[in-house]
Motif scaffolding. Structure first.
Motif, short mmCIF file in Angstrom:
data_model
loop_
_atom_site.label_atom_id
_atom_site.label_comp_id
_atom_site.label_asym_id
_atom_site.label_seq_id
_atom_site.Cartn_x
_atom_site.Cartn_y
_atom_site.Cartn_z
N GLU A 16 1.02 -1.07 -0.25
CA GLU A 16 0.03 0.07 0.03
C GLU A 16 0.94 1.37 0.11
OE1 GLU A 16 -3.16 2.25 3.14
OE2 GLU A 16 -2.35 0.41 3.49
N ARG A 17 0.84 2.30 -1.09
CA ARG A 17 1.47 3.47 -0.85
C ARG A 17 1.03 4.51 0.18
NH1 ARG A 17 1.85 8.36 -2.42
NH2 ARG A 17 3.72 9.32 -3.39
N VAL A 18 1.77 5.07 0.81
CA VAL A 18 1.74 5.55 1.80
C VAL A 18 2.84 6.79 1.78
CG1 VAL A 18 0.70 4.12 3.53
CG2 VAL A 18 2.97 4.53 3.65
N VAL A 19 2.27 7.95 2.57
CA VAL A 19 3.45 9.11 2.70
C VAL A 19 4.35 8.87 3.64
CG1 VAL A 19 3.69 11.53 2.74
CG2 VAL A 19 1.85 10.52 1.65
N GLY A 20 4.15 8.16 4.75
CA GLY A 20 4.95 8.17 5.93
C GLY A 20 5.71 6.94 6.07
N ALA A 21 5.96 6.12 5.02
CA ALA A 21 6.88 4.78 5.45
C ALA A 21 8.13 5.34 5.71
CB ALA A 21 6.81 3.65 4.00
N ASN A 22 8.81 4.78 6.72
CA ASN A 22 10.20 5.10 7.20
C ASN A 22 10.11 6.47 7.40
OD1 ASN A 22 11.57 2.71 6.89
ND2 ASN A 22 11.45 3.10 4.74
N SER A 23 9.12 7.49 7.88
CA SER A 23 9.00 8.97 8.10
C SER A 23 10.01 9.17 9.12
CB SER A 23 7.72 9.20 8.42
OG SER A 23 7.18 8.65 9.77
N SER A 24 10.59 8.36 10.22
CA SER A 24 11.24 8.93 10.89
C SER A 24 12.77 9.41 10.27
CB SER A 24 11.68 8.01 12.21
OG SER A 24 10.44 7.66 12.96
N LEU A 25 12.98 9.00 9.31
CA LEU A 25 14.28 9.39 8.54
C LEU A 25 14.48 10.81 8.31
CD1 LEU A 25 14.90 6.33 6.27
CD2 LEU A 25 16.37 7.24 8.01
N GLU A 26 12.81 11.50 8.36
CA GLU A 26 12.84 12.71 7.98
C GLU A 26 13.17 13.74 9.29
OE1 GLU A 26 12.66 13.42 4.70
OE2 GLU A 26 12.29 11.11 4.54
N THR A 27 13.31 13.21 10.36
CA THR A 27 13.48 14.12 11.41
C THR A 27 14.89 14.57 11.71
OG1 THR A 27 11.76 12.33 12.78
CG2 THR A 27 13.44 13.90 13.97
N ALA A 28 15.01 15.72 12.03
CA ALA A 28 16.15 16.50 11.99
C ALA A 28 17.11 15.85 13.09
CB ALA A 28 16.21 17.90 12.23
N GLN A 29 18.48 15.68 12.92
CA GLN A 29 19.24 14.90 13.95
C GLN A 29 20.19 16.06 14.46
OE1 GLN A 29 19.28 13.08 10.46
NE2 GLN A 29 17.76 11.48 10.93
#
Length: 314
Positions: A16-29
């Protein structure tokens, strides 16, 4: 090798296509990138942001180790560690591991009575991110590759992956253009239930410009990173070829003044058009082999975020 690609294609065909798969990678580190409006890709020497900026490895020629901590609202936090290892003419490899989590969340099972006092059950949720990357300079060209694994622990556990590619061209020591394709293999996640999710690739552009100010004993660095080029932001039409002005206004931008006295001041906007997305920060290098960075980020609805990073060079 062809068999592996067949398996990947089969998984995507049933996902299923979603926007947030692996979304934690977008968090500023890293605190340095966070202080300049989250414009990670054009920033140098911010090893904690390796997952967002593998291109920095092409400019790093020292063994380096970094730690970072981010304090969010309601006991939510981000903690990470990273290492870079030069390969003597073959570029630099980097490794990072981090945990984005909320611990001690009270909960009541369905059908259970309300607890008295503080006698309640708690649960923890977390995302573990593991990154390996490589970067190298080829004259004025710079290239980098990275691979990420994500382990998510919610009501059930799931694993995800993403691969990124970045490149940059240094026109001079003062000006560089860069680009990055996140999830060029697509980004996928699988849950214990067998449910698949995936996100399509996304691309970004970035720029770094430096101007010496000898009378002020330092130099000014300008950083800019676009919002996604291939897709729009939620509830907005920000694709570059359809609405270039809104695309630019949704980008990240920041300024850094590096003094000659091992001290830096930084400021930025997470969204150019939104003054309330202000970020501030500072950097200090008390020893030639040790650096520390701090970043502050405003938030309209939640608590302000504070980030601290420490980097050691050997």
């Amino acid at each position: 090798m062809p068999f592996i690609f067949i398996l990947i294609l089969f998984a995507f065909a049933n996902a299923e296509r979603v926007v947030g798969a692996n979304s934690s990678l977008e968090t500023a580190q890293g605190a340095k990138s966070a202080a300049v409006g989250m414009a990670a890709l054009p920033v140098q020497n911010d090893l904690p942001s390796l997952a967002k900026n593998p291109l920095q490895l092409s400019e790093l020629d020292k063994l380096s180790i970094a730690l970072t901590h981010v304090a969010y609202f309601e006991e939510t936090s981000y903690n990470g560690a990273a290492m870079a290892l030069p390969l003597r003419g073959a570029g630099t490899i980097g490794f990072a591991a981090s945990r984005f989590s909320a611990d001690g969340i009270p909960y009541i099972k369905e059908g259970d009575p309300l607890p008295e006092g503080s006698n309640y059950n708690t649960l923890d949720i977390s995302d573990w991110i593991f990154t390996s990357a490589w970067g190298k300079s080829f004259g004025k060209w710079k290239v980098a590759l990275s691979m990420h694994l994500l382990k998510r622990e919610l009501d059930q556990s799931g694993w995800g992956f993403r691969s990124d590619f970045a490149t940059g061209y240094a026109f001079s020591k003062r000006f560089m253009l860069a680009g990055m394709v996140e999830g060029w293999t697509s980004s996928a996640a699988k849950w214990e239930s067998g449910h698949f999710e995936y996100s399509s690739p996304e691309a970004y552009a970035a720029m770094r410009f430096s101007e010496p100010f000898p009378y002020f004993y330092g130099k000014l660095n300008l950083y800019w990173q676009s919002t996604g080029i291939l897709h729009s932001q939620p509830e907005e039409e920000t694709r570059a070829w359809k609405n270039p002005i809104d695309w630019f206004l949704a980008s990240n931008a920041g300024l850094e003044f590096e003094t000659n006295f091992s001290f830096s001041l930084r400021a930025g906007l997470v969204k150019v058009s939104d003054a309330s997305s202000l970020t501030l920060g500072a950097g200090l290098k008390p020893l030639p082999w040790l650096g520390a960075d701090y970043a502050f980020q405003m938030h309209n609805e939640l608590s302000n975020a504070h980030r601290i990073s420490i980097i050691a060079y050997f």
